[in-house]
Motif scaffolding. Structure first.
Motif, mmCIF file in Angstrom:
data_model
loop_
_atom_site.group_PDB
_atom_site.id
_atom_site.type_symbol
_atom_site.label_atom_id
_atom_site.label_comp_id
_atom_site.label_asym_id
_atom_site.label_seq_id
_atom_site.Cartn_x
_atom_site.Cartn_y
_atom_site.Cartn_z
ATOM 1 N N LEU A 61 1.328 11.470 9.316
ATOM 2 C CA LEU A 61 0.648 10.198 9.065
ATOM 3 C C LEU A 61 1.235 9.486 7.849
ATOM 4 O O LEU A 61 1.581 8.305 7.927
ATOM 5 C CB LEU A 61 -0.847 10.424 8.865
ATOM 6 N N ILE A 62 1.361 10.185 6.722
ATOM 7 C CA ILE A 62 1.820 9.510 5.509
ATOM 8 C C ILE A 62 3.277 9.085 5.618
ATOM 9 O O ILE A 62 3.652 8.000 5.167
ATOM 10 C CB ILE A 62 1.572 10.363 4.239
ATOM 11 N N CYS A 64 4.804 8.208 8.347
ATOM 12 C CA CYS A 64 4.801 7.016 9.218
ATOM 13 C C CYS A 64 4.296 5.792 8.469
ATOM 14 O O CYS A 64 4.829 4.690 8.647
ATOM 15 C CB CYS A 64 3.947 7.264 10.456
ATOM 16 N N GLN A 65 3.286 5.967 7.632
ATOM 17 C CA GLN A 65 2.783 4.848 6.845
ATOM 18 C C GLN A 65 3.847 4.321 5.891
ATOM 19 O O GLN A 65 3.977 3.112 5.693
ATOM 20 C CB GLN A 65 1.526 5.248 6.065
ATOM 21 N N VAL A 68 6.203 2.268 8.213
ATOM 22 C CA VAL A 68 5.569 1.045 8.731
ATOM 23 C C VAL A 68 5.381 0.009 7.617
ATOM 24 O O VAL A 68 5.552 -1.188 7.832
ATOM 25 C CB VAL A 68 4.225 1.382 9.412
ATOM 26 N N ASN A 69 5.058 0.470 6.413
ATOM 27 C CA ASN A 69 4.847 -0.437 5.281
ATOM 28 C C ASN A 69 6.138 -0.782 4.549
ATOM 29 O O ASN A 69 6.097 -1.383 3.470
ATOM 30 C CB ASN A 69 3.844 0.172 4.300
ATOM 31 N N TYR A 95 1.241 7.449 15.534
ATOM 32 C CA TYR A 95 0.419 6.962 14.418
ATOM 33 C C TYR A 95 0.622 5.484 14.231
ATOM 34 O O TYR A 95 0.233 4.855 13.392
ATOM 35 C CB TYR A 95 0.761 7.733 13.139
#
Length: 95
Positions: A61-62, A64-65, A68-69, A95
């Motif tokens: 999750l982190i 991917c964040q 994405v960001n 995610y």
């Protein structure tokens, strides 16, 4: 992780990410360090996220964040944690 190697018997083994024991940079802005059984992520000197070393869903999750960001690129995650590029692409879809 999603990294897999096939055995002769046809089974699949999951290959885990390698978490560094000393702080290293994911890129110029992000760093990662493992202390005891916890993995910490830093932006500069400020901690921004942590998870247990065995919590692979939080790791996925982190990372991917971050992608994405636009905090880092897929290749940064692949190089830092020694995971396969296709695994990172699969996590991004999930995610």
């Amino acid at each position: 992780m999603e990294n897999t190697t096939k055995f002769k018997s046809g089974g699949i083994q999951t290959m885990l990410p390698l978490f560094p024991s000393e702080a290293i940079l994911i890129n110029a802005n992000l760093g990662v360090e493992m202390r005891a059984d916890t993995v910490y992520y830093f932006n500069g000197s400020m901690p921004i996220f942590s998870h247990h070393v065995s919590d692979l869903d939080s790791f996925r999750l982190i990372t991917c964040q971050f992608i994405v960001n636009n905090n880092c690129k897929q290749k940064d995650i692949v190089a830092c944690f020694e995971v396969s590029p296709i695994s990172v692409k699969r996590w991004l879809k999930r995610y």
